[in-house]
Write an enzyme that holds these catalytic residues in place. Structure first.
Site, PDB file in Angstrom:
ATOM      1  CE  LYS A  22      -1.605   1.610   4.085  1.00  0.00           C
ATOM      2  NZ  LYS A  22      -1.371   3.050   4.314  1.00  0.00           N
ATOM      3  CG  ASN A  23       2.543   2.823   3.494  1.00  0.00           C
ATOM      4  OD1 ASN A  23       1.374   3.144   3.306  1.00  0.00           O
ATOM      5  ND2 ASN A  23       3.083   2.711   4.688  1.00  0.00           N
ATOM      6  CB  CYS A 118      -3.355  11.586  11.890  1.00  0.00           C
ATOM      7  SG  CYS A 118      -1.792  10.796  12.188  1.00  0.00           S
ATOM      8  NE  ARG A 123       1.888  10.508  10.088  1.00  0.00           N
ATOM      9  CZ  ARG A 123       1.406   9.439   9.499  1.00  0.00           C
ATOM     10  NH1 ARG A 123       0.323   8.875   9.928  1.00  0.00           N
ATOM     11  NH2 ARG A 123       2.007   8.917   8.450  1.00  0.00           N
ATOM     12  CG  ASP A 308       3.940   1.815   9.249  1.00  0.00           C
ATOM     13  OD1 ASP A 308       3.686   2.663  10.127  1.00  0.00           O
ATOM     14  OD2 ASP A 308       3.900   2.060   8.029  1.00  0.00           O
ATOM     15  NE  ARG A 400      -6.144   4.534   6.555  1.00  0.00           N
ATOM     16  CZ  ARG A 400      -5.078   4.840   7.298  1.00  0.00           C
ATOM     17  NH1 ARG A 400      -5.205   4.975   8.590  1.00  0.00           N
ATOM     18  NH2 ARG A 400      -3.905   5.018   6.748  1.00  0.00           N
TER      19      ARG A 400
END
Ligand code: UD1
Length: 421
Positions: A22-23, A118, A123, A308, A400
């Site tokens: 995804k990233n 967030c 961030r 992560d 997500r």
């Protein structure tokens, strides 16, 4: 809102397919804005963040043809009409800010809603903006928007990031491909997702050297062209399912997973007593004998241990023999999973950026919820190992970033289902 319900205590056995990252996919999709020709991406994951990025790009005028079955998206940026990324999309996905560099570089202007705070910290995007200003952009912040413009092309220059930023490196790398002259990006992020983006940009005609190192050299071109690019396997999905196998005492082949981009996570797993074996098809994770041993973990920019994976690894270490210290050095507020894991019986003490995790013999199921993607999945992992039933609320966080998570785990023997509200 849907929940995930897990009856824990079943070892996972079988195979799980690892999809594209995804990233990596998010900046790669934004790169379609750099060319009037088509960009084809293969191995696209089907998760909510990707659909949000596709939606944003189509608002800007990029035409996308997405074939879910073959995991391929073809994006045509020939008719981009809009250069504003609106609040309603950006607030749902911070990575929307990745359209800033490409829009500004190709069209000389961009208006992108400020991502704001967030769940895992403030961030800011100040480093992205400072670097673009160094390249000649004029930037104003007004009404919650970043208003950026440049007279003619951005100018190549020497940029030194004061701290490592993945998104910042990606934004500037993309912008630099169309800048006038050479841009040097020092203290660049070396994450595999940055490397994947750089390779795709090369395929689009960009001149980039130093790929994989902390100094990138980019010689700007007046135009980029069409390319086809396969997205790297998701190292965070890989690590997450590796923990699922280890925490349940199972044996799972992660098909398509790679060792190279995951050395920090697998190294810690091996030290904790998990068998990690590279095979021709992927990585096999097994824990058949005995409990996990406590290990210390500190999150760092790549090639260090990824932030992560911190929450998932903490879930694993709650059941270790002995104590572990987990230090979060990237984000200031990334321990929201701690109180929820404690409600399941974990013994964790947080002091500033560090958490002491004292292993307990067992966790027990509980209703839990979390406020971000990786924290949510850590609760799913804890639930797989816990005695009794765990209900993980706010499933949209999981959606997500994890494709078909309950199907993938159920296929390996987990008792897990999505309970619609
Ligand atoms: C990306 C990943 C995210 C991962 C993070 C760190 C994507 C879509 N997201 O996020 O999953 O957790 O890298 O590996 O790829 N910072 C500033 N100013 C800036 C930019 C960043 O202060 O202008 C700070 C951040 O607040 C944070 C640190 O730098 O404390 C690292 O952030 P960064 O690497 O930029 O993370 P993202 O690119 O947002």
């Amino acid at each position: 809102m849907d929940r995930i319900r897990i009856s824990g205590g079943r070892p996972l056995n079988g195979e799980i397919d690892i999809v594209g990252a995804k990233n990596a996919a998010l900046p790669l999709m934004a790169a379609s804005l750099l060319t009037p020709e088509s960009l084809t991406l293969k191995n696209l994951p089907s998760v909510a963040d990707i659909h949000a990025m596709a939606n944003l790009l189509s608002e800007l005028g990029v035409q996308t043809e997405h074939d879910a079955e073959s995991r391929t998206v073809v994006m045509h940026g020939g008719n981009v009409t809009e250069t504003t990324a609106p609040y309603d999309i950006v607030r749902k996905m911070r990575a929307s800010v990745l359209v800033l560099g490409p829009l500004l570089a190709r069209f000389g202007k961009a208006r992108v809603s400020l991502p704001g705070g967030c769940a895992i910290g403030t961030r800011p995007v100040d480093l992205h903006l400072k670097a673009l200003e160094q390249m000649g952009a004029e930037i104003e912040l007004a009404g919650g928007y970043i208003d950026a413009k440049v007279n003619g092309r951005l100018k190549g220059t020497h940029i030194l990031f004061p701290s490592v930023t993945v998104g910042g490196t990606e934004n500037i790398l993309m912008a630099a491909t169309l800048a006038d002259g050479e841009t040097v990006i020092a203290n660049a992020a070396r994450e595999p997702e940055v490397t994947d983006l750089a390779r795709c940009l090369q395929a689009m005609g960009a001149e980039i050297s130093g790929i994989g190192s902390d100094t990138l050299h980019v010689v700007g071109k007046p135009q980029l062209h069409a390319a086809v690019h396969g997205i790297v396997p998701d190292r965070i999905e890989t690590g997450t399912y590796a923990v699922a196998a280890a925490i349940t005492g199972g044996d799972v082949l992660l098909r398509g997973a790679q060792m190279g981009s995951n050395e920090a996570v697998f190294g810690h797993m091996m030290r904790a007593g998990v068998d990690v074996t590279e095979t021709a098809e992927g990585i096999r994770i097994a824990r058949q004998n005995g409990r996990i041993h406590g290990v210390d973990v500190m999150t760092e920019p790549y090639p260090g241990f990824p932030t992560d994976m911190q929450a998932q690894f903490m879930a694993l270490l709650t059941l270790a023999e002995g104590a572990s210290m987990i230090t979060e050095s990237i984000f200031e507020n990334r321990f929201m999973h701690v109180p929820e894991l404690m409600r399941m019986g974990a013994d964790i003490n947080v002091h500033g950026a560090s958490a002491i995790v004292r292993g307990v013999p067992k966790l027990s199921g509980a209703p839990v919820m979390a406020t971000d993607l990786r924290a949510s999945v850590s609760l799913v992992l804890a639930g797989l190992a816990a005695e009794g039933v765990t209900d993980v609320n706010r499933v949209y966080h999981l959606d997500r970033g994890y494709e078909k998570i309950e199907q993938k785990l159920a296929a390996c023997g987990a008792e897990i289902e999505r309970v619609p509200e």
